[in-house]
Motif scaffolding. Structure first.
Motif, PDB file in Angstrom:
ATOM      1  N   ARG A   1       0.612  -1.278  -0.032  1.00 37.65           N
ATOM      2  CA  ARG A   1      -0.021   0.206   0.036  1.00 37.65           C
ATOM      3  C   ARG A   1       1.056   1.270  -0.099  1.00 37.65           C
ATOM      4  O   ARG A   1       1.564   1.447   0.824  1.00 37.65           O
ATOM      5  CB  ARG A   1      -1.011   0.186   1.218  1.00 37.65           C
ATOM      6  CG  ARG A   1      -2.082   1.049   1.015  1.00 37.65           C
ATOM      7  CD  ARG A   1      -2.923   1.387   2.124  1.00 37.65           C
ATOM      8  NE  ARG A   1      -2.392   1.907   3.328  1.00 37.65           N
ATOM      9  CZ  ARG A   1      -3.416   2.476   4.287  1.00 37.65           C
ATOM     10  NH1 ARG A   1      -4.747   2.648   4.038  1.00 37.65           N
ATOM     11  NH2 ARG A   1      -2.823   2.966   5.368  1.00 37.65           N
ATOM     12  N   LEU A   2       0.726   2.148  -1.027  1.00 41.65           N
ATOM     13  CA  LEU A   2       1.617   3.309  -1.169  1.00 41.65           C
ATOM     14  C   LEU A   2       0.493   4.362  -0.601  1.00 41.65           C
ATOM     15  O   LEU A   2      -0.633   4.411  -0.579  1.00 41.65           O
ATOM     16  CB  LEU A   2       1.801   3.746  -2.736  1.00 41.65           C
ATOM     17  CG  LEU A   2       2.413   2.700  -3.424  1.00 41.65           C
ATOM     18  CD1 LEU A   2       2.897   3.143  -5.042  1.00 41.65           C
ATOM     19  CD2 LEU A   2       3.894   2.241  -2.632  1.00 41.65           C
ATOM     20  N   SER A   3       1.141   5.149   0.136  1.00 39.14           N
ATOM     21  CA  SER A   3       0.495   6.739   0.719  1.00 39.14           C
ATOM     22  C   SER A   3       1.413   7.697   0.035  1.00 39.14           C
ATOM     23  O   SER A   3       2.453   7.801  -0.215  1.00 39.14           O
ATOM     24  CB  SER A   3       0.732   6.499   2.266  1.00 39.14           C
ATOM     25  OG  SER A   3       0.165   5.394   2.871  1.00 39.14           O
ATOM     26  N   CYS A   4       0.486   8.837  -0.192  1.00 34.02           N
ATOM     27  CA  CYS A   4       0.816  10.256  -0.467  1.00 34.02           C
ATOM     28  C   CYS A   4       0.561  11.087   0.304  1.00 34.02           C
ATOM     29  O   CYS A   4      -0.681  11.480   0.206  1.00 34.02           O
ATOM     30  CB  CYS A   4       0.761  10.487  -2.078  1.00 34.02           C
ATOM     31  SG  CYS A   4       0.761  12.133  -2.768  1.00 34.02           S
ATOM     32  N   ALA A   5       1.620  11.706   1.231  1.00 31.61           N
ATOM     33  CA  ALA A   5       0.940  12.894   2.349  1.00 31.61           C
ATOM     34  C   ALA A   5       1.161  14.262   1.549  1.00 31.61           C
ATOM     35  O   ALA A   5       2.276  14.508   1.059  1.00 31.61           O
ATOM     36  CB  ALA A   5       1.809  12.719   3.333  1.00 31.61           C
ATOM     37  N   ALA A   6       0.160  14.805   1.700  1.00 35.11           N
ATOM     38  CA  ALA A   6      -0.088  16.250   0.782  1.00 35.11           C
ATOM     39  C   ALA A   6       0.335  17.485   2.274  1.00 35.11           C
ATOM     40  O   ALA A   6      -0.083  17.082   3.055  1.00 35.11           O
ATOM     41  CB  ALA A   6      -1.200  16.558   0.225  1.00 35.11           C
ATOM     42  N   SER A   7       1.167  18.242   1.810  1.00 35.10           N
ATOM     43  CA  SER A   7       1.309  19.580   2.515  1.00 35.10           C
ATOM     44  C   SER A   7       0.108  20.238   3.151  1.00 35.10           C
ATOM     45  O   SER A   7       0.517  21.291   3.943  1.00 35.10           O
ATOM     46  CB  SER A   7       2.566  20.177   2.001  1.00 35.10           C
ATOM     47  OG  SER A   7       2.192  21.006   0.752  1.00 35.10           O
ATOM     48  N   ARG A   8      -0.935  20.119   2.354  1.00 29.28           N
ATOM     49  CA  ARG A   8      -1.962  21.103   2.800  1.00 29.28           C
ATOM     50  C   ARG A   8      -3.225  20.300   2.410  1.00 29.28           C
ATOM     51  O   ARG A   8      -3.448  19.126   1.842  1.00 29.28           O
ATOM     52  CB  ARG A   8      -1.888  22.195   1.847  1.00 29.28           C
ATOM     53  CG  ARG A   8      -2.063  21.804   0.535  1.00 29.28           C
ATOM     54  CD  ARG A   8      -2.165  23.471  -0.135  1.00 29.28           C
ATOM     55  NE  ARG A   8      -3.606  24.060  -0.227  1.00 29.28           N
ATOM     56  CZ  ARG A   8      -4.043  25.064  -0.247  1.00 29.28           C
ATOM     57  NH1 ARG A   8      -3.057  25.941  -0.705  1.00 29.28           N
ATOM     58  NH2 ARG A   8      -5.050  25.435   0.024  1.00 29.28           N
TER      59      ARG A   8
ATOM     60  N   TYR B   1       4.759   7.539  -8.697  1.00 34.18           N
ATOM     61  CA  TYR B   1       4.747   8.859  -8.318  1.00 34.18           C
ATOM     62  C   TYR B   1       3.355   9.265  -8.007  1.00 34.18           C
ATOM     63  O   TYR B   1       2.402   8.947  -8.786  1.00 34.18           O
ATOM     64  CB  TYR B   1       5.215   9.730  -9.531  1.00 34.18           C
ATOM     65  CG  TYR B   1       6.636   9.571 -10.037  1.00 34.18           C
ATOM     66  CD1 TYR B   1       7.148   8.671 -10.809  1.00 34.18           C
ATOM     67  CD2 TYR B   1       7.634  10.200  -9.222  1.00 34.18           C
ATOM     68  CE1 TYR B   1       8.404   8.573 -11.197  1.00 34.18           C
ATOM     69  CE2 TYR B   1       8.919  10.050  -9.823  1.00 34.18           C
ATOM     70  CZ  TYR B   1       9.330   9.098 -10.620  1.00 34.18           C
ATOM     71  OH  TYR B   1      10.507   8.909 -10.928  1.00 34.18           O
ATOM     72  N   CYS B   2       2.965  10.142  -6.972  1.00 36.51           N
ATOM     73  CA  CYS B   2       1.953  10.610  -6.707  1.00 36.51           C
ATOM     74  C   CYS B   2       1.785  11.998  -7.418  1.00 36.51           C
ATOM     75  O   CYS B   2       2.653  12.776  -7.858  1.00 36.51           O
ATOM     76  CB  CYS B   2       1.891  11.086  -5.208  1.00 36.51           C
ATOM     77  SG  CYS B   2       0.444  11.887  -4.411  1.00 36.51           S
ATOM     78  N   TYR B   3       0.597  12.376  -7.739  1.00 37.00           N
ATOM     79  CA  TYR B   3       0.137  13.557  -8.708  1.00 37.00           C
ATOM     80  C   TYR B   3      -0.818  14.327  -8.081  1.00 37.00           C
ATOM     81  O   TYR B   3      -1.856  13.735  -7.599  1.00 37.00           O
ATOM     82  CB  TYR B   3      -0.045  13.014 -10.204  1.00 37.00           C
ATOM     83  CG  TYR B   3      -0.613  13.957 -11.170  1.00 37.00           C
ATOM     84  CD1 TYR B   3      -2.052  13.720 -11.354  1.00 37.00           C
ATOM     85  CD2 TYR B   3      -0.021  14.909 -11.878  1.00 37.00           C
ATOM     86  CE1 TYR B   3      -2.741  14.990 -11.907  1.00 37.00           C
ATOM     87  CE2 TYR B   3      -0.469  16.083 -12.566  1.00 37.00           C
ATOM     88  CZ  TYR B   3      -1.936  15.757 -12.882  1.00 37.00           C
ATOM     89  OH  TYR B   3      -2.460  16.823 -13.336  1.00 37.00           O
ATOM     90  N   ALA B   4      -0.801  15.514  -8.469  1.00 37.51           N
ATOM     91  CA  ALA B   4      -2.037  16.305  -8.120  1.00 37.51           C
ATOM     92  C   ALA B   4      -2.079  17.654  -9.061  1.00 37.51           C
ATOM     93  O   ALA B   4      -1.374  18.136  -9.360  1.00 37.51           O
ATOM     94  CB  ALA B   4      -2.009  16.854  -6.427  1.00 37.51           C
ATOM     95  N   ARG B   5      -3.510  17.852  -9.535  1.00 38.29           N
ATOM     96  CA  ARG B   5      -3.667  18.926 -10.519  1.00 38.29           C
ATOM     97  C   ARG B   5      -4.292  19.863  -9.562  1.00 38.29           C
ATOM     98  O   ARG B   5      -5.374  19.630  -9.108  1.00 38.29           O
ATOM     99  CB  ARG B   5      -4.593  18.476 -11.640  1.00 38.29           C
ATOM    100  CG  ARG B   5      -5.076  19.628 -12.498  1.00 38.29           C
ATOM    101  CD  ARG B   5      -3.835  20.082 -13.067  1.00 38.29           C
ATOM    102  NE  ARG B   5      -4.268  21.197 -14.009  1.00 38.29           N
ATOM    103  CZ  ARG B   5      -3.513  21.902 -14.750  1.00 38.29           C
ATOM    104  NH1 ARG B   5      -2.276  21.814 -15.017  1.00 38.29           N
ATOM    105  NH2 ARG B   5      -4.049  22.984 -15.652  1.00 38.29           N
ATOM    106  N   ALA B   6      -3.836  21.009  -9.344  1.00 40.73           N
ATOM    107  CA  ALA B   6      -4.246  21.905  -8.000  1.00 40.73           C
ATOM    108  C   ALA B   6      -3.667  23.139  -8.558  1.00 40.73           C
ATOM    109  O   ALA B   6      -2.787  23.554  -9.103  1.00 40.73           O
ATOM    110  CB  ALA B   6      -3.944  21.697  -6.701  1.00 40.73           C
TER     111      ALA B   6
END
Length: 115
Positions: free
Chosen positions: A19-26, A94-99
């Motif tokens: 299980r992969l996790s991706c922690a975001a800073s906000r 790789y974790c990805y976010a469109r923001a």
């Protein structure tokens, strides 16, 4: 801006799980699109799975039925449950976010599946 930090990669035998996790800073509650990509040895980066804020999901054909993407907005974390792993799943994930009109990427986490 948002920083993304992946964790959970490692070495596993074929048929195993990670299980992969991706922690975001906000807070990610307002981030509509997040996802996972991977890049195998000598290959281009490819889509693995995406999830919207409305929890609509999309998967690459190669992982359908084996991987599950989810998000926990309260924990500002994106997950990728990977089951029935195959040697061909070996890659940097790789974790990805469109923001905020930009694309954001994590530094990647190595997943190695031995046969």
């Amino acid at each position: 801006q948002v920083q993304l930090v992946e964790s959970g990669g490692g070495l596993v035998q074929a048929g195993g799980s990670l299980r992969l996790s991706c922690a975001a800073s906000r807070s990610i509650s307002s981030i509509n699109l997040m996802g996972w990509y991977r890049q195998g040895p000598g290959k281009q980066r490819e889509l693995v799975a995406t999830i919207t804020s409305g929890v609509f999901t999309n998967y690459a054909d190669s992982v359908k039925g084996r991987f599950a993407i989810s998000r926990d907005n309260a924990k500002n974390t994106l997950y990728l449950q990977m089951d029935s792993l195959k040697p061909e799943d070996t890659a940097v994930y790789y974790c990805y976010a469109r923001a905020f009109g930009d694309n954001y990427w994590g530094q990647g986490t190595q997943v190695t599946v031995s046969s």
